[in-house]
Design a protein around this motif. Structure first.
Motif, PDB file in Angstrom:
ATOM      1  N   ALA A  10      33.246  43.903  35.648  1.00 40.11           N
ATOM      2  CA  ALA A  10      33.533  44.809  36.755  1.00 40.11           C
ATOM      3  C   ALA A  10      34.159  46.098  36.257  1.00 40.11           C
ATOM      4  O   ALA A  10      33.833  47.195  36.728  1.00 40.11           O
ATOM      5  N   LEU A  11      35.061  45.988  35.287  1.00 41.45           N
ATOM      6  CA  LEU A  11      35.714  47.176  34.747  1.00 41.45           C
ATOM      7  C   LEU A  11      34.699  48.065  34.036  1.00 41.45           C
ATOM      8  O   LEU A  11      34.760  49.296  34.131  1.00 41.45           O
ATOM      9  N   ALA A  12      33.740  47.452  33.349  1.00 43.34           N
ATOM     10  CA  ALA A  12      32.695  48.238  32.689  1.00 43.34           C
ATOM     11  C   ALA A  12      31.890  49.037  33.715  1.00 43.34           C
ATOM     12  O   ALA A  12      31.520  50.189  33.465  1.00 43.34           O
ATOM     13  N   ARG A  13      31.620  48.444  34.879  1.00 45.01           N
ATOM     14  CA  ARG A  13      30.889  49.162  35.924  1.00 45.01           C
ATOM     15  C   ARG A  13      31.727  50.312  36.472  1.00 45.01           C
ATOM     16  O   ARG A  13      31.202  51.389  36.776  1.00 45.01           O
ATOM     17  N   VAL A  14      33.033  50.084  36.613  1.00 53.13           N
ATOM     18  CA  VAL A  14      33.923  51.145  37.088  1.00 53.13           C
ATOM     19  C   VAL A  14      33.950  52.300  36.091  1.00 53.13           C
ATOM     20  O   VAL A  14      33.831  53.481  36.466  1.00 53.13           O
ATOM     21  N   GLN A  15      34.090  51.975  34.818  1.00 58.80           N
ATOM     22  CA  GLN A  15      34.132  53.020  33.796  1.00 58.80           C
ATOM     23  C   GLN A  15      32.813  53.787  33.735  1.00 58.80           C
ATOM     24  O   GLN A  15      32.804  55.015  33.582  1.00 58.80           O
ATOM     25  N   ILE A 167      33.944  54.748  55.347  1.00 56.70           N
ATOM     26  CA  ILE A 167      32.508  54.792  55.584  1.00 56.70           C
ATOM     27  C   ILE A 167      31.930  55.718  54.518  1.00 56.70           C
ATOM     28  O   ILE A 167      31.975  56.944  54.631  1.00 56.70           O
ATOM     29  N   HIS A 168      31.420  55.124  53.452  1.00 56.05           N
ATOM     30  CA  HIS A 168      31.020  55.905  52.283  1.00 56.05           C
ATOM     31  C   HIS A 168      29.932  56.925  52.609  1.00 56.05           C
ATOM     32  O   HIS A 168      29.885  58.001  51.997  1.00 56.05           O
ATOM     33  N   TRP A 169      29.053  56.606  53.561  1.00 56.04           N
ATOM     34  CA  TRP A 169      27.939  57.509  53.821  1.00 56.04           C
ATOM     35  C   TRP A 169      28.404  58.864  54.340  1.00 56.04           C
ATOM     36  O   TRP A 169      27.746  59.890  54.098  1.00 56.04           O
ATOM     37  N   ARG A 170      29.532  58.911  55.036  1.00 54.50           N
ATOM     38  CA  ARG A 170      29.997  60.205  55.537  1.00 54.50           C
ATOM     39  C   ARG A 170      30.205  61.196  54.391  1.00 54.50           C
ATOM     40  O   ARG A 170      29.910  62.385  54.527  1.00 54.50           O
ATOM     41  N   GLU A 171      30.734  60.732  53.260  1.00 63.19           N
ATOM     42  CA  GLU A 171      30.930  61.606  52.101  1.00 63.19           C
ATOM     43  C   GLU A 171      29.653  61.741  51.277  1.00 63.19           C
ATOM     44  O   GLU A 171      29.330  62.825  50.797  1.00 63.19           O
ATOM     45  N   ASP A 281      27.846  51.654  46.231  1.00 63.41           N
ATOM     46  CA  ASP A 281      28.071  50.255  46.609  1.00 63.41           C
ATOM     47  C   ASP A 281      28.485  49.431  45.392  1.00 63.41           C
ATOM     48  O   ASP A 281      29.334  48.537  45.489  1.00 63.41           O
ATOM     49  N   ALA A 282      27.894  49.736  44.232  1.00 59.47           N
ATOM     50  CA  ALA A 282      28.203  48.971  43.020  1.00 59.47           C
ATOM     51  C   ALA A 282      29.646  49.186  42.578  1.00 59.47           C
ATOM     52  O   ALA A 282      30.360  48.230  42.244  1.00 59.47           O
ATOM     53  N   ALA A 284      32.122  50.244  44.454  1.00 60.25           N
ATOM     54  CA  ALA A 284      33.006  49.706  45.485  1.00 60.25           C
ATOM     55  C   ALA A 284      33.208  48.208  45.281  1.00 60.25           C
ATOM     56  O   ALA A 284      34.339  47.702  45.333  1.00 60.25           O
ATOM     57  N   LYS A 285      32.128  47.491  45.046  1.00 64.06           N
ATOM     58  CA  LYS A 285      32.229  46.055  44.826  1.00 64.06           C
ATOM     59  C   LYS A 285      33.020  45.742  43.562  1.00 64.06           C
ATOM     60  O   LYS A 285      33.861  44.842  43.538  1.00 64.06           O
ATOM     61  N   ALA A 286      32.771  46.499  42.493  1.00 63.96           N
ATOM     62  CA  ALA A 286      33.433  46.235  41.212  1.00 63.96           C
ATOM     63  C   ALA A 286      34.928  46.529  41.262  1.00 63.96           C
ATOM     64  O   ALA A 286      35.709  45.932  40.511  1.00 63.96           O
ATOM     65  N   SER A 287      35.350  47.441  42.139  1.00 67.06           N
ATOM     66  CA  SER A 287      36.758  47.865  42.148  1.00 67.06           C
ATOM     67  C   SER A 287      37.572  47.215  43.261  1.00 67.06           C
ATOM     68  O   SER A 287      38.696  47.640  43.528  1.00 67.06           O
ATOM     69  N   ARG A 288      37.048  46.196  43.905  1.00 71.59           N
ATOM     70  CA  ARG A 288      37.800  45.515  44.953  1.00 71.59           C
ATOM     71  C   ARG A 288      38.890  44.623  44.360  1.00 71.59           C
ATOM     72  O   ARG A 288      38.688  44.000  43.307  1.00 71.59           O
ATOM     73  N   ARG A 289      40.007  44.544  45.049  1.00 68.97           N
ATOM     74  CA  ARG A 289      41.048  43.575  44.700  1.00 68.97           C
ATOM     75  C   ARG A 289      40.692  42.283  45.432  1.00 68.97           C
ATOM     76  O   ARG A 289      40.884  42.155  46.637  1.00 68.97           O
ATOM     77  N   LEU A 290      40.186  41.316  44.693  1.00 70.94           N
ATOM     78  CA  LEU A 290      39.619  40.125  45.316  1.00 70.94           C
ATOM     79  C   LEU A 290      40.670  39.107  45.708  1.00 70.94           C
ATOM     80  O   LEU A 290      40.467  38.330  46.645  1.00 70.94           O
ATOM     81  N   THR A 291      41.772  39.054  44.987  1.00 74.36           N
ATOM     82  CA  THR A 291      42.814  38.066  45.283  1.00 74.36           C
ATOM     83  C   THR A 291      44.082  38.776  45.729  1.00 74.36           C
ATOM     84  O   THR A 291      44.339  39.933  45.367  1.00 74.36           O
ATOM     85  N   ALA A 292      44.876  38.071  46.508  1.00 78.47           N
ATOM     86  CA  ALA A 292      46.119  38.649  47.020  1.00 78.47           C
ATOM     87  C   ALA A 292      47.132  38.836  45.908  1.00 78.47           C
ATOM     88  O   ALA A 292      47.141  38.100  44.907  1.00 78.47           O
TER      89      ALA A 292
END
Length: 537
Positions: A10-15, A167-171, A281-282, A284-292
């Motif tokens: 995920a970090l590789a996708r963010v970078q 709403i990502h599409w607005r930008e 979308d990619a 956004a998914k890679a940079s989500r905080r999945l756990t509390a």
């Protein structure tokens, strides 16, 4: 092991996204080849069929001065519908309608890249005397709450949460692949807008450490049927409003949502999108905080050092904030106005940096252009002591000379003098005059996550912190009789190279945002009308 592997991937996708979305002197990041302004996405999300509660307009009744806002110990207002109306009126409401010829558009209290406003705002209320327990969507055009959910089990103790989505599409409609960055910068501005508005009421703010799934469920964003024909919303964060000094136990969203009854169908914002940007979308998914993560304990709120001189009504100053379109290229300011502005950026438990301990990872590079008392050149304001040592290692060729004229509480250092900044600032800011004509420009610099140091979701945190700094700069510029504007368009690597960050080993240090401050030149052709002509008691 599998979890660590997934995190690295995920970090590789963010970078890769950050590198891909850079503007370069020879080519801008991928974006639309044409724009049809008559087909711009609807700037207002609504939920058809959701019950509506109008909010009162009472911000003008608040008499606290801007300089008083930074004094701790003020009595908190009670939590009720009137104060919620005041909270949103001073954070996310409309601030004016503008007209030029046949065109008419709305401005909002919170700023946004291109005035596109990808950020949506939700309220979760429990135990208020005049508002039913449930989840609400804020409709800024109507200054009203749309009830998305009603809770089955009533609660007596008042609790309020404010949630954000994008709403990502607005930008992306205008900015293409770079839009995810701008959505996160806008999130930082929104967080700042919430914190200042809460301060008017004597309330504190803390972020709840919820995972992405919990965030989406709490705001109803995971209800696919409610967004069947509409653009989806990316869950971002949820903040609790605290009415007293005590740190109440964090709320359990699962208990709140048990047996909730949901209402409303989201409207479609763009019936005929011309482009798709799957990389957004990619990332956004890679940079989500999945756990509390643990919810931070609020630190004591401290009095700000170098209080601003402005005694303007705080609510008026907040609502009058605008993004400058042009600057007077002959205007100057003085260090007596600059020092309080820089002091406002230091995270010492003062407003708005009192929401936790994660707000000192982005640092300010000051390009002083026309500041009396400070020679033209580049200066650095490191916002924590550890980062200063790392930056000095990354930039050993620069002067690192203390600025003797500045107050002791400001760790400002001189990097390099340059008496001819205007052309450089214009070029680096995508050839925009708003960079050259400012009295100063601030570039915001941060270490992005690496496999050795951090999690991929901290990418969002760094961008949000840069946006939060931008919100501080907007309001401090207004208080100083100037005006600011955020600049998301800049040439990433040329700015880094100007600072000396092109060498191997400095890749983690990236520039996230530019912000310029100057004396605005107003366009007399544009007329302004009130945001809400009707009066509401």
């Amino acid at each position: 092991m599998a979890e660590n592997t997934a995190q690295v991937s995920a970090l590789a996708r963010v970078q890769a996204y950050h590198e891909r979305s850079k503007h370069r002197l020879g080519a801008y990041a991928a974006g639309p080849e044409t724009l049809d302004w008559d087909a711009q996405p609807d700037p207002f999300r609504r939920f058809a069929g959701a019950p509506i509660t109008s909010l009162p307009l009472k911000a003008a009744d608040e008499a606290i001065g801007w300089n008083q806002l930074f004094e701790p110990g003020r009595e908190a207002f009670p939590a009720n519908l009137a104060q919620i109306g005041r909270l949103f009126e001073c954070s996310f409401a409309l601030s004016a309608w503008k007209e030029l010829g046949p065109d008419r558009w709305a401005l909002r209290v919170n700023p946004s890249s291109g005035n596109l406003h990808p950020t949506e705002v939700y309220l979760v209320a429990q135990g208020l005397p005049d508002l039913a327990d449930g989840v609400y969507h804020y409709a800024p055009k109507e200054h009203a709450l749309e009830q998305r959910a009603a809770f089955a089990s009533p609660v007596t103790a008042p609790r309020l949460l404010v949630g954000f989505s994008s709403i990502h599409w607005r930008e992306a409609w205008k900015y293409g692949e770079r839009a995810f960055r701008y959505c996160q910068l806008d999130m930082g501005h929104a967080i700042g807008a919430l914190r200042y508005a809460a301060a008017l009421l004597g309330w504190r703010v803390r972020e709840l450490g919820l995972g992405h799934g919990e965030l989406a469920a709490l705001m109803g964003l995971d209800r696919a049927a409610d967004f069947q024909n509409a653009e989806g919303e990316e869950a971002e964060s949820v903040f609790e409003l605290c009415f007293d000094a005590a740190n109440a136990p964090p709320l359990d969203p699962r208990a709140m949502l048990a047996d909730a009854c949901w209402f409303g169908q989201a409207n479609r914002l763009d019936a005929h999108p011309m482009y798709r940007w799957p990389v957004i979308d990619a990332v956004a998914k890679a940079s989500r905080r999945l756990t509390a993560t643990p919810t931070a304990t609020l630190p004591p709120l401290t009095r700000r050092t170098l209080l601003p001189g402005s005694t303007a009504q705080a609510s008026q100053l907040i609502r009058q904030r605008r993004s400058a379109q042009r600057f007077d290229r002959s205007a100057r300011t003085h260090t007596t106005a600059l020092w309080p502005l820089l002091a406002a950026l230091m995270p010492a438990g003062q407003l708005p940096w009192d929401m936790g301990d994660e707000y000192a990872q982005v640092h300010a590079v000051l390009f002083a252009h026309r500041v009396d008392g400070l020679a033209p050149g580049a200066y650095l304001l490191p916002r924590n002591t550890t980062a200063r040592a790392r930056l000095q290692t990354a930039l050993p060729q620069l002067a690192w000379k203390p600025v003797e004229a500045c107050p002791a509480e400001l760790p400002l250092v001189e990097l390099a003098l340059n008496p001819a900044l205007a052309g450089t600032l214009r070029t680096l800011s995508c050839h925009q005059a708003i960079g050259a004509d400012a009295v100063f420009v601030i570039a915001l610099l941060a270490e992005l996550p690496t496999p050795e140091s951090d999690a991929p979701w901290r990418y969002r945190e760094r961008l949000r912190e840069a946006g939060l700094i931008g919100q501080v700069l907007y309001l401090e510029a207004e208080a100083a009789g100037l005006r600011g504007t955020g600049i998301g368009c800049f040439f990433d690597d040329p700015v880094r190279e100007l600072l000396g960050l092109g060498a191997p080993g400095t890749e983690a240090w990236q520039v996230l945002y530019h912000f310029s401050v100057g004396l605005p030149v107003l366009d007399a052709r544009i007329t302004s009308t009130p945001p809400y002509p009707e009066h509401r008691p």
